[in-house]
Design a protein around this motif. Structure first.
Motif, PDB file in Angstrom:
ATOM      1  N   THR A   1      -4.121  -4.368   7.187  1.00  0.00           N
ATOM      2  CA  THR A   1      -5.384  -3.797   6.288  1.00  0.00           C
ATOM      3  C   THR A   1      -5.837  -5.035   5.309  1.00  0.00           C
ATOM      4  OG1 THR A   1      -3.934  -2.996   4.803  1.00  0.00           O
ATOM      5  CG2 THR A   1      -5.007  -1.548   6.212  1.00  0.00           C
TER       6      THR A   1
ATOM      7  N   THR B   1       7.611   2.154   7.155  1.00  0.00           N
ATOM      8  CA  THR B   1       6.363   2.387   7.685  1.00  0.00           C
ATOM      9  C   THR B   1       5.894   1.527   8.596  1.00  0.00           C
ATOM     10  OG1 THR B   1       5.069   1.254   5.931  1.00  0.00           O
ATOM     11  CG2 THR B   1       5.559   3.475   5.319  1.00  0.00           C
TER      12      THR B   1
ATOM     13  N   LYS C   1       2.728   1.593  -3.413  1.00  0.00           N
ATOM     14  CA  LYS C   1       1.741   2.028  -4.641  1.00  0.00           C
ATOM     15  C   LYS C   1       1.276   3.577  -4.510  1.00  0.00           C
ATOM     16  CE  LYS C   1      -0.727  -2.041  -5.767  1.00  0.00           C
ATOM     17  NZ  LYS C   1      -2.195  -2.533  -5.679  1.00  0.00           N
ATOM     18  N   ARG C   2       1.068   3.922  -3.042  1.00  0.00           N
ATOM     19  CA  ARG C   2       0.524   5.327  -2.926  1.00  0.00           C
ATOM     20  C   ARG C   2       1.848   6.466  -3.415  1.00  0.00           C
ATOM     21  NH1 ARG C   2      -1.971   3.257   1.752  1.00  0.00           N
ATOM     22  NH2 ARG C   2      -0.111   3.754   3.008  1.00  0.00           N
ATOM     23  N   SER C   3       3.140   6.098  -3.059  1.00  0.00           N
ATOM     24  CA  SER C   3       4.250   6.660  -3.202  1.00  0.00           C
ATOM     25  C   SER C   3       4.652   6.880  -4.826  1.00  0.00           C
ATOM     26  CB  SER C   3       5.525   6.524  -2.478  1.00  0.00           C
ATOM     27  OG  SER C   3       5.753   5.021  -2.604  1.00  0.00           O
ATOM     28  N   GLY C   4       4.026   5.855  -5.367  1.00  0.00           N
ATOM     29  CA  GLY C   4       4.218   5.978  -6.939  1.00  0.00           C
ATOM     30  C   GLY C   4       5.765   5.120  -7.201  1.00  0.00           C
TER      31      GLY C   4
ATOM     32  N   ASP D   1      -5.658  -6.755  -0.938  1.00  0.00           N
ATOM     33  CA  ASP D   1      -6.414  -6.748  -2.255  1.00  0.00           C
ATOM     34  C   ASP D   1      -6.182  -7.925  -3.059  1.00  0.00           C
ATOM     35  OD1 ASP D   1      -5.143  -3.524  -2.691  1.00  0.00           O
ATOM     36  OD2 ASP D   1      -7.002  -4.200  -1.560  1.00  0.00           O
TER      37      ASP D   1
ATOM     38  N   VAL E   1       1.035   0.202 -10.012  1.00  0.00           N
ATOM     39  CA  VAL E   1      -0.389   0.304  -9.578  1.00  0.00           C
ATOM     40  C   VAL E   1      -0.860  -1.033  -9.497  1.00  0.00           C
ATOM     41  CG1 VAL E   1      -0.812   2.737  -9.856  1.00  0.00           C
ATOM     42  CG2 VAL E   1      -1.494   0.936 -11.430  1.00  0.00           C
TER      43      VAL E   1
ATOM     44  N   GLN F   1       0.743  -1.180   0.076  1.00  0.00           N
ATOM     45  CA  GLN F   1      -0.074  -0.064   0.086  1.00  0.00           C
ATOM     46  C   GLN F   1       0.688   1.395  -0.042  1.00  0.00           C
ATOM     47  OE1 GLN F   1      -3.226  -0.385  -0.483  1.00  0.00           O
ATOM     48  NE2 GLN F   1      -3.136  -2.621  -0.500  1.00  0.00           N
ATOM     49  N   THR F   2       1.784   1.320   0.838  1.00  0.00           N
ATOM     50  CA  THR F   2       2.673   2.486   0.976  1.00  0.00           C
ATOM     51  C   THR F   2       3.506   2.601  -0.349  1.00  0.00           C
ATOM     52  OG1 THR F   2       3.049   1.977   3.420  1.00  0.00           O
ATOM     53  CG2 THR F   2       4.722   3.477   1.955  1.00  0.00           C
TER      54      THR F   2
END
Length: 584
Positions: free
Chosen positions: A128, A123, A83-86, A131, A90, A80-81
């Motif tokens: 969570t 992090t 992906k969010r940071s690019g 996916d 994705v 998740q981290t």
């Protein structure tokens, strides 16, 4: 007490399951590619940004790039981290280690058995939901479109043409090989990118260009394409040198036979001649088994091309007229190799160079002194029909009456060797079939039928292609009319006393005046009873007249009353009787 014990055991098992799940080793898969070299390039690129990059072979011939190993909770948080940071694609996803095979990056490592590593992104671990993994692997381009266009500008003309050839090979490009990357080339590049799962930008990155060219070159590498000079034939051209070797010379052909089970063969063509020779060769080649009947043909004034496709082989033949000689080649391959060999045939034609002053002598003998056969032409097998029977013209438009014995499991019917025909009418009880030629014929003679009841014990003559396709003219066999009924009283057949062969079936039976008194039926020697070979049967004139009338034809009645000479009967038989062939 038992209830409390069950609760305790349930709690213990649940705790063990949670612990096992917490310690389960998983990976964050970033992408998968189709070749090892590209997989190594991608792993090397990711290693500049991440410390725990690994490359594994995956099922289906894929090469996977993954981060890890992690516990499931760590992997989920890391996924998740990042992906969010690019920092990763994705559609990266969590993968279990049991889907990976041998590790190819880093070389010599075995991370599948390693302990989980700490988070890469720094992090906190957040539990969570996991996916669902996407169906397609992800891709991170090695260059941006601007970088890809900049690297593309450094390509020389030969490299640009090579890319177009590779795109043409992949079936996405059909325009000129000119090295100019116009709209057509850009669309082809985008189509290829989309087919490989890349972003369809229409601008190939350096890695994509390498993958495209490597795939194209690998397909041809095992063929050993090389320029070969045959001094006897006077031809120099590119040949798949690892797949064929010189075997023998049988003018006008030089045979290069297969070296392995792929079955690739090449036949060089070399003979003195002119335009008539070229056109004659065009016709002759189409009678050979190496040139299947299906496929486009093109004949020009000084050259021709023959393409043939069947369930067993494909072939491509090119020949040209040059300096008083006809020279060319035929390439033969298996249908499953069509993609490669279609390109090879084009390369062979482009490189084809006749050498002036060198040509096979017209009387050249085979290298190995092989015996000649009627079904061979200079060492190549002539295409022969499945079976042939006889027939005869019944009207001026060339319609032919023949036997239904010919029609079983027949894909193609011809009158003679070339005139294709269709079944207009048939009667399986009588054994009669009426054929209409697809090309209109003008017969020299048409059957004239006997108008009266034939006389018993009178002499009759049968015209038929006894030896099927071996002879070009029918044979006349003499016998007698034994009865105007069958053995069981059938009133539509006549019994004959004469010897026949299978190819005679469908032929006309004449009386002494040259009138047709019947059509020979095929012998039926099945079962426990075998008739003597001289006992045969013909469908009589009234039955034939009813059959033709139902098909809209009016049979001609004979007005001849005087006997004709055997020579005249033989001439009539040759003009009237045709060979009907079944091809599969």
């Amino acid at each position: 007490m038992k209830t409390i014990l069950r609760l305790i055991l349930t709690f213990v098992f649940f705790a063990i399951a949670l612990t096992a799940r917490a310690q389960e080793t998983v990976w964050v898969q970033l992408e998968a590619v189709r070749t090892l070299s590209l997989g190594q390039d991608r792993a090397r690129a990711y290693a500049n940004a991440f410390q725990n990059i690994n490359g594994f072979r995956a099922p289906g011939g894929w090469y996977a790039i993954a981060l890890g190993p992690y516990t499931r909770e760590t992997a989920n948080a890391e996924l998740q981290t990042l992906k969010r940071s690019g920092l990763i694609p994705v559609d990266s996803y969590i993968a279990l280690g049991d889907q990976y095979r041998q590790q190819f990056w880093p070389v010599g490592a075995n991370a599948l058995n390693a302990a989980p590593v700490p988070p890469q992104a720094g992090t906190a671990v957040v539990a969570t939901p996991l996916d669902q993994a996407p169906l397609q692997p992800a891709f991170v381009p090695d260059e941006t479109p601007r970088e890809a266009r900049a690297s593309e500008r450094r390509l020389v003309a030969e490299e640009r043409r090579a890319l177009q050839e590779a795109l043409q090979w992949e079936g996405v490009y059909s325009a000129a090989i000119d090295g100019a990357f116009g709209p057509g080339t850009r669309r082809a590049m985008a189509d290829w990118q989309a087919a490989q799962g890349y972003d369809a930008t229409g601008i190939l990155t350096t890695a994509q260009r390498a993958e495209l060219i490597d795939g194209y070159r690998d397909a041809f590498a095992e063929l050993g394409l090389a320029s070969v000079r045959d001094d006897a034939a006077g031809i120099e051209m590119i040949l798949p040198a690892r797949k064929v070797r010189h075997d023998r010379t049988e003018a006008p052909f030089v045979h290069y036979d297969a070296t392995d089970d792929d079955g690739v063969r090449v036949v060089l063509i070399s003979q003195t001649g002119d335009e008539a020779t070229l056109f004659g060769l065009y016709d002759i080649m189409q009678t050979l088994e190496i040139v299947p009947m299906n496929g486009p043909r093109e004949r020009k004034k000084r050259s021709f091309v023959l393409s043939g496709q069947s369930a067993d082989i494909h072939s491509y033949t090119y020949a040209q007229l040059s300096d008083g000689a006809v020279k060319g080649f035929t390439l033969i391959w298996k249908p499953e190799d069509q993609k490669v060999m279609a390109r090879v045939s084009a390369m062979m034609q482009e490189s084809f160079t006749p050498l002036k002053g060198a040509v096979l002598p017209d009387t050249a003998l085979s290298d190995d002194g092989a015996s000649q056969r009627i079904d061979l032409l200079a060492g190549l097998e002539i295409r022969r029909p499945e079976r042939s029977r006889s027939g005869f013209f019944v009207n001026g438009d060339g319609l032919v009456l023949t036997t239904t014995d010919l029609l079983s499991e027949c894909r193609r019917l011809t009158i003679g060797d070339e005139i294709e025909a269709d079944i207009t009418a048939r009667d399986d009880v009588l054994g009669l079939a009426l054929l209409t030629p697809r090309t209109q014929l003008t017969p020299i003679a048409v059957a004239e039928f006997q108008a009266s009841v034939p006389r018993l014990k009178s002499e009759v003559a049968l015209a038929g292609f006894s030896y099927e396709d071996v002879l070009d003219l029918p044979i006349v066999t003499y016998g007698t009319l034994e009865d105007i009924r069958g053995l069981q009283g059938e009133d539509f057949v006549e019994r004959l006393a004469l010897s026949t062969l299978p190819g005679d079936a469908g032929g006309p039976v004449f009386d002494g005046t040259g009138a047709v008194l019947g059509m020979l039926l095929a012998r039926s020697d099945t079962g426990t009873r075998k008739l003597p070979p001289e006992v045969n049967f013909a469908v009589d004139v009234p039955a034939i007249a009813d059959f033709l009338g139902a098909a809209g034809l009016s049979p001609r009645a004979s007005d001849g009353a005087s006997p004709i000479d055997p020579e005249d009967l033989t001439t009539l038989a040759g003009d009237l009787t045709v060979r009907v062939s079944c091809w599969n």
